[in-house]
Design a protein around this motif. Structure first.
Motif, PDB file in Angstrom:
ATOM      1  N   UNK A  51       0.820  -1.197   0.000  1.00 46.75           N
ATOM      2  CA  UNK A  51       0.000   0.000   0.000  1.00 46.75           C
ATOM      3  C   UNK A  51       0.856   1.250   0.000  1.00 46.75           C
ATOM      4  N   UNK A  52       0.338   2.299  -0.627  1.00 45.73           N
ATOM      5  CA  UNK A  52       1.032   3.595  -0.696  1.00 45.73           C
ATOM      6  C   UNK A  52       0.166   4.665  -0.053  1.00 45.73           C
ATOM      7  N   UNK A  53       0.797   5.548   0.699  1.00 48.46           N
ATOM      8  CA  UNK A  53       0.079   6.670   1.316  1.00 48.46           C
ATOM      9  C   UNK A  53       1.086   7.689   1.827  1.00 48.46           C
ATOM     10  N   UNK A  60      -0.390   1.100   5.596  1.00 45.26           N
ATOM     11  CA  UNK A  60      -0.801  -0.216   6.070  1.00 45.26           C
ATOM     12  C   UNK A  60      -2.287  -0.450   5.772  1.00 45.26           C
ATOM     13  N   UNK A  61      -3.097   0.576   5.984  1.00 46.88           N
ATOM     14  CA  UNK A  61      -4.535   0.474   5.693  1.00 46.88           C
ATOM     15  C   UNK A  61      -4.763   0.243   4.203  1.00 46.88           C
ATOM     16  N   UNK A  62      -4.027   0.954   3.356  1.00 48.56           N
ATOM     17  CA  UNK A  62      -4.145   0.776   1.903  1.00 48.56           C
ATOM     18  C   UNK A  62      -3.739  -0.635   1.496  1.00 48.56           C
ATOM     19  N   UNK A  63      -2.724  -1.188   2.129  1.00 46.41           N
ATOM     20  CA  UNK A  63      -2.288  -2.547   1.812  1.00 46.41           C
ATOM     21  C   UNK A  63      -3.381  -3.557   2.157  1.00 46.41           C
ATOM     22  N   UNK A 111     -15.202  -0.263   0.300  1.00 43.86           N
ATOM     23  CA  UNK A 111     -13.775  -0.003   0.499  1.00 43.86           C
ATOM     24  C   UNK A 111     -13.495   1.352   1.143  1.00 43.86           C
ATOM     25  N   UNK A 112     -14.499   2.019   1.666  1.00 47.14           N
ATOM     26  CA  UNK A 112     -14.288   3.298   2.343  1.00 47.14           C
ATOM     27  C   UNK A 112     -13.453   3.077   3.609  1.00 47.14           C
ATOM     28  N   UNK A 113     -12.851   4.148   4.112  1.00 44.99           N
ATOM     29  CA  UNK A 113     -12.121   4.041   5.377  1.00 44.99           C
ATOM     30  C   UNK A 113     -13.074   3.551   6.456  1.00 44.99           C
ATOM     31  N   UNK A 139       5.983   9.902  -0.235  1.00 46.32           N
ATOM     32  CA  UNK A 139       5.064   8.838   0.133  1.00 46.32           C
ATOM     33  C   UNK A 139       5.737   7.766   0.973  1.00 46.32           C
ATOM     34  N   UNK A 140       4.899   6.910   1.534  1.00 43.83           N
ATOM     35  CA  UNK A 140       5.352   5.745   2.272  1.00 43.83           C
ATOM     36  C   UNK A 140       4.735   4.524   1.611  1.00 43.83           C
ATOM     37  N   UNK A 141       5.515   3.477   1.466  1.00 38.23           N
ATOM     38  CA  UNK A 141       4.980   2.230   0.933  1.00 38.23           C
ATOM     39  C   UNK A 141       5.138   1.161   2.000  1.00 38.23           C
ATOM     40  N   UNK A 142       4.049   0.413   2.228  1.00 37.09           N
ATOM     41  CA  UNK A 142       4.055  -0.618   3.260  1.00 37.09           C
ATOM     42  C   UNK A 142       3.824  -1.984   2.640  1.00 37.09           C
TER      43      UNK A 142
END
Length: 164
Positions: A51-53, A60-63, A111-113, A139-142
């Motif tokens: 995931x990227x954010x 982590x949430x995106x992943x 898929x909403x938060x 960005x951060x990638x997890x």
């Protein structure tokens, strides 16, 4: 003669210094695909997703979202020796053409938060060093190991008349 040697040495040093200052690409710029790394007898799959954010928590949430999204819409590569299947891929739940567009409102809410997708994945398979992240200025990638409850997700889509 002495100035020629000094000039050559200076040029060599300058080129070495400039070569060492080249841009380095972090893993945050690469596009990774989810991968099945394990299966359970209850119909759940252990998936390594990315995931990227802007920050680690959101990445982590995106992943987690990406893992569930891939189970629903995309084929996922399977690590060798993981499944009895010889195809090497986990087929998506929705094979219908343009399903994302047809059921757009449903999946936007799903898929909403803090959405419904959270009921169908967990980090219970989390092991030491199974998750990591890389950070750049932008960005951060997890990388996260997620357990996705595919059989329960399939039943949810059937109950909601998305999957026939």
């Amino acid at each position: 003669m002495k100035t020629n040697r000094l000039t050559i040495v200076a040029l060599l040093l300058t080129s070495l210094i400039l070569a060492g200052c080249g841009s380095r690409r972090s893993q945050a710029y690469y596009d990774y695909k989810s991968k099945v790394i394990g299966t359970e007898l209850d119909g759940s799959y252990t998936i390594r997703a990315w995931g990227r954010a802007r920050n680690a928590a959101d990445a982590y949430e995106q992943a987690r979202k990406q893992a569930v999204y891939d189970v629903v819409f995309n084929e996922i590569q399977v690590e060798s020796g993981t499944m009895a299947s010889t195809s090497g891929v986990l087929r998506p739940l929705l094979m219908e053409l343009n399903a994302k567009q047809k059921y757009e409102d449903y999946f936007n809410a799903f898929f909403a938060d803090k959405g419904e997708f959270e009921k169908y994945c967990s980090l219970k398979e989390k092991r030491v060093l199974s998750s990591n992240y890389s950070k750049t200025d932008a960005q951060t990638i997890a990388q996260v190991t997620v357990c996705v409850y595919r059989s329960q997700l399939k039943q949810k889509l059937i109950d909601d008349n998305i999957l026939k």
